[in-house]
Motif scaffolding. Structure first.
Motif, mmCIF file in Angstrom:
data_model
loop_
_atom_site.group_PDB
_atom_site.id
_atom_site.type_symbol
_atom_site.label_atom_id
_atom_site.label_comp_id
_atom_site.label_asym_id
_atom_site.label_seq_id
_atom_site.Cartn_x
_atom_site.Cartn_y
_atom_site.Cartn_z
ATOM 1 N N THR A 205 0.842 -1.189 0.000
ATOM 2 C CA THR A 205 0.000 0.000 0.000
ATOM 3 C C THR A 205 0.881 1.244 0.000
ATOM 4 O O THR A 205 2.060 1.193 0.375
ATOM 5 C CB THR A 205 -0.915 0.025 1.229
ATOM 6 N N ARG A 206 0.338 2.357 -0.424
ATOM 7 C CA ARG A 206 1.125 3.588 -0.513
ATOM 8 C C ARG A 206 1.701 3.979 0.849
ATOM 9 O O ARG A 206 2.876 4.340 0.957
ATOM 10 C CB ARG A 206 0.252 4.722 -1.060
ATOM 11 N N GLU A 207 0.867 3.884 1.887
ATOM 12 C CA GLU A 207 1.329 4.275 3.216
ATOM 13 C C GLU A 207 2.419 3.335 3.726
ATOM 14 O O GLU A 207 3.415 3.769 4.306
ATOM 15 C CB GLU A 207 0.145 4.279 4.196
ATOM 16 N N ASN A 208 2.251 2.044 3.494
ATOM 17 C CA ASN A 208 3.241 1.091 3.979
ATOM 18 C C ASN A 208 4.521 1.124 3.165
ATOM 19 O O ASN A 208 5.582 0.751 3.665
ATOM 20 C CB ASN A 208 2.658 -0.317 3.992
ATOM 21 N N ARG A 209 4.460 1.571 1.931
ATOM 22 C CA ARG A 209 5.709 1.746 1.177
ATOM 23 C C ARG A 209 6.557 2.845 1.795
ATOM 24 O O ARG A 209 7.782 2.769 1.803
ATOM 25 C CB ARG A 209 5.402 2.050 -0.289
ATOM 26 N N LYS A 210 5.909 3.882 2.307
ATOM 27 C CA LYS A 210 6.649 4.938 3.005
ATOM 28 C C LYS A 210 7.287 4.376 4.277
ATOM 29 O O LYS A 210 8.448 4.656 4.572
ATOM 30 C CB LYS A 210 5.706 6.085 3.350
ATOM 31 N N ARG A 211 6.511 3.595 5.016
ATOM 32 C CA ARG A 211 7.065 2.978 6.229
ATOM 33 C C ARG A 211 8.193 2.023 5.873
ATOM 34 O O ARG A 211 9.204 1.943 6.576
ATOM 35 C CB ARG A 211 5.964 2.223 6.978
#
Length: 271
Positions: A205-211
């Motif tokens: 997911t976009r958010e988890n790629r940042k994490r």
């Protein structure tokens, strides 16, 4: 190997629907039948666990339902319930590539002593095989360790320490580096396709790629030191890693890209 059960195939799930049955059935189709399937359910309410129980009466499939704090906590719970010599983690929706996977792994293990044996991954969404690096070294650890769906871990590695759940997206990556750097694990590559990966999972997911990017940085500095991590980061930028990743994840370009990558690996290893 000194244990009655050779493989524990661990599947963690929560409201997985038909995907849970599909994953378990891919294991039951194996020619080598020396395995158990440990299904760790987080408390599904969609009927998937009941559906599995209705369709599958095999006593080697054991289902445990217990609340957890996420996928890695669920995996840690599961390994405590597993009795096999080697652990393989599949997500609901993933599957073993064909009926010969466990047989091929067994033949390889009969011929060598190893703590982790890994292979290649078929990406369903991209319709291509993603070939793993045949040698694990510092640079491999920085850029691309094998996916957990293709890694068979000797249980001693998890008896010593489970996943660090502080890494909500990268705990499997951190654990692999811990095995390599801290435990000095013997790691072997087998040039077979182990698993079919569904794609679009938790980490994508976009958010988890940042994490993922943030946790990757923290982990590599922890195990390699800041200077080496910075050097590898620069190499990745100079070799256009973001562009190469975009090509690798493109359905129309990924086959050609992975073909070139595989040819490079073979040349490096004299194959």
């Amino acid at each position: 190997m000194g244990r009655e059960i050779m493989y524990s195939v661990i599947v963690v799930c929560l409201n997985a629907g038909q995907k849970l049955c599909d994953t378990v059935e891919s294991v039951l189709r194996q020619d080598n039948q020396n395995f158990e399937v440990v299904v760790k359910d987080g408390g599904s309410s969609d009927g998937s666990v009941e559906q599995l129980a209705a369709l599958c009466k095999d006593e080697r499939v054991r289902v445990y339902t217990q609340r957890d704090n996420g996928i890695y906590d669920a995996m840690n719970q599961a390994v405590k319930l597993a009795g096999g010599e080697y652990f393989l983690f599949l997500n609901a929706g993933d599957s073993l590539y064909d009926s010969e996977v466990l047989g091929k792994i067994t033949c390889a293990l009969d011929n060598k002593k190893t703590d982790i044996i890994y292979g290649n991954l078929y990406h369903k969404a991209l319709d291509t095989v993603i070939y793993a690096a045949p040698e694990i070294n510092d640079f491999t650890c920085y850029r691309n360790v094998p996916c957990h769906q293709t890694c068979f871990y000797h249980r001693a590695l998890f008896d010593a320490r489970g996943y660090d759940t502080a890494y909500t997206v990268r705990a499997d990556y951190e654990h692999f580096l811990w095995c390599y750097y801290e435990r000095r694990a013997l790691i072997s590559y087998l040039p077979v396709v182990v698993a079919s990966y569904e794609g679009g999972g938790y980490s994508e997911t976009r958010e988890n790629r940042k994490r993922s990017k943030s946790q990757h940085r923290e982990i590599v500095v922890r195990y390699m030191g800041r200077r080496k991590a910075d050097r590898y980061r620069l190499i990745m930028l100079l070799t256009l890693a973001p562009l190469r990743r975009a090509i690798a994840e493109n359905r129309y370009l990924s086959v050609a890209y992975n073909g070139i990558k595989t040819a490079v690996y073979k040349m490096k290893n004299g194959r």
